[in-house]
Motif scaffolding. Sequence first.
Motif, PDB file in Angstrom:
ATOM      1  N   ASP A   1      42.513  27.359 -43.394  1.00 34.09           N
ATOM      2  CA  ASP A   1      41.767  26.852 -42.246  1.00 34.09           C
ATOM      3  C   ASP A   1      41.290  28.031 -41.398  1.00 34.09           C
ATOM      4  O   ASP A   1      41.727  29.165 -41.578  1.00 34.09           O
ATOM      5  CB  ASP A   1      42.571  25.832 -41.432  1.00 34.09           C
ATOM      6  N   VAL A   2      40.385  27.761 -40.502  1.00 34.32           N
ATOM      7  CA  VAL A   2      39.752  28.830 -39.721  1.00 34.32           C
ATOM      8  C   VAL A   2      40.788  29.630 -38.928  1.00 34.32           C
ATOM      9  O   VAL A   2      40.642  30.844 -38.758  1.00 34.32           O
ATOM     10  CB  VAL A   2      38.636  28.268 -38.815  1.00 34.32           C
ATOM     11  N   TYR A   3      41.841  28.987 -38.489  1.00 38.93           N
ATOM     12  CA  TYR A   3      42.847  29.695 -37.698  1.00 38.93           C
ATOM     13  C   TYR A   3      43.670  30.647 -38.555  1.00 38.93           C
ATOM     14  O   TYR A   3      44.113  31.689 -38.068  1.00 38.93           O
ATOM     15  CB  TYR A   3      43.725  28.710 -36.928  1.00 38.93           C
ATOM     16  N   GLN A   4      43.859  30.335 -39.813  1.00 40.52           N
ATOM     17  CA  GLN A   4      44.566  31.253 -40.702  1.00 40.52           C
ATOM     18  C   GLN A   4      43.740  32.527 -40.907  1.00 40.52           C
ATOM     19  O   GLN A   4      44.280  33.630 -40.926  1.00 40.52           O
ATOM     20  CB  GLN A   4      44.878  30.579 -42.033  1.00 40.52           C
TER      21      GLN A   4
ATOM     22  N   GLN B   1      45.032  28.394 -28.343  1.00 38.02           N
ATOM     23  CA  GLN B   1      44.415  27.192 -27.775  1.00 38.02           C
ATOM     24  C   GLN B   1      43.885  26.272 -28.868  1.00 38.02           C
ATOM     25  O   GLN B   1      44.032  25.046 -28.794  1.00 38.02           O
ATOM     26  CB  GLN B   1      43.291  27.570 -26.814  1.00 38.02           C
ATOM     27  N   GLY B   2      43.275  26.875 -29.866  1.00 37.91           N
ATOM     28  CA  GLY B   2      42.748  26.067 -30.972  1.00 37.91           C
ATOM     29  C   GLY B   2      43.837  25.379 -31.758  1.00 37.91           C
ATOM     30  O   GLY B   2      43.700  24.211 -32.140  1.00 37.91           O
ATOM     31  N   ARG B   3      44.908  26.087 -32.004  1.00 40.34           N
ATOM     32  CA  ARG B   3      46.049  25.500 -32.721  1.00 40.34           C
ATOM     33  C   ARG B   3      46.632  24.331 -31.915  1.00 40.34           C
ATOM     34  O   ARG B   3      47.006  23.313 -32.477  1.00 40.34           O
ATOM     35  CB  ARG B   3      47.125  26.548 -32.968  1.00 40.34           C
ATOM     36  N   ALA B   4      46.729  24.512 -30.595  1.00 37.62           N
ATOM     37  CA  ALA B   4      47.298  23.473 -29.737  1.00 37.62           C
ATOM     38  C   ALA B   4      46.414  22.213 -29.711  1.00 37.62           C
ATOM     39  O   ALA B   4      46.933  21.100 -29.627  1.00 37.62           O
ATOM     40  CB  ALA B   4      47.492  24.001 -28.323  1.00 37.62           C
ATOM     41  N   ALA B   5      45.115  22.421 -29.806  1.00 35.88           N
ATOM     42  CA  ALA B   5      44.191  21.296 -29.755  1.00 35.88           C
ATOM     43  C   ALA B   5      44.067  20.571 -31.101  1.00 35.88           C
ATOM     44  O   ALA B   5      43.638  19.422 -31.145  1.00 35.88           O
ATOM     45  CB  ALA B   5      42.821  21.773 -29.306  1.00 35.88           C
ATOM     46  N   ALA B   6      44.432  21.250 -32.172  1.00 38.49           N
ATOM     47  CA  ALA B   6      44.263  20.657 -33.514  1.00 38.49           C
ATOM     48  C   ALA B   6      45.322  19.639 -33.837  1.00 38.49           C
ATOM     49  O   ALA B   6      46.334  19.517 -33.299  1.00 38.49           O
ATOM     50  CB  ALA B   6      44.263  21.769 -34.571  1.00 38.49           C
TER      51      ALA B   6
END
Length: 75
Positions: free
Chosen positions: A17-20, A70-75
Amino acid sequence: MTPSWIFDRLEQGLPLDVYQYLESYHADLRYQYDAGGRNYVNDCTSGTPYFDSEDEAKAYIDNLAAVIQQGRAAA
């Protein structure tokens, strides 16, 4: 060191995924900054902005970490 599960997924044709990807990019920047400051980051990157000061480099790297969190928390 890269966790082996990353390569296992890629070899199976499963995307990260984009966060990885962002976490890997962040780890590279952090390593480069810790190893030699902004000059090392500037010398070892081509798509990352050029940093004129240590504060600029640190702010960019810290902001990237916050965006990932922040992105991880929102996902």
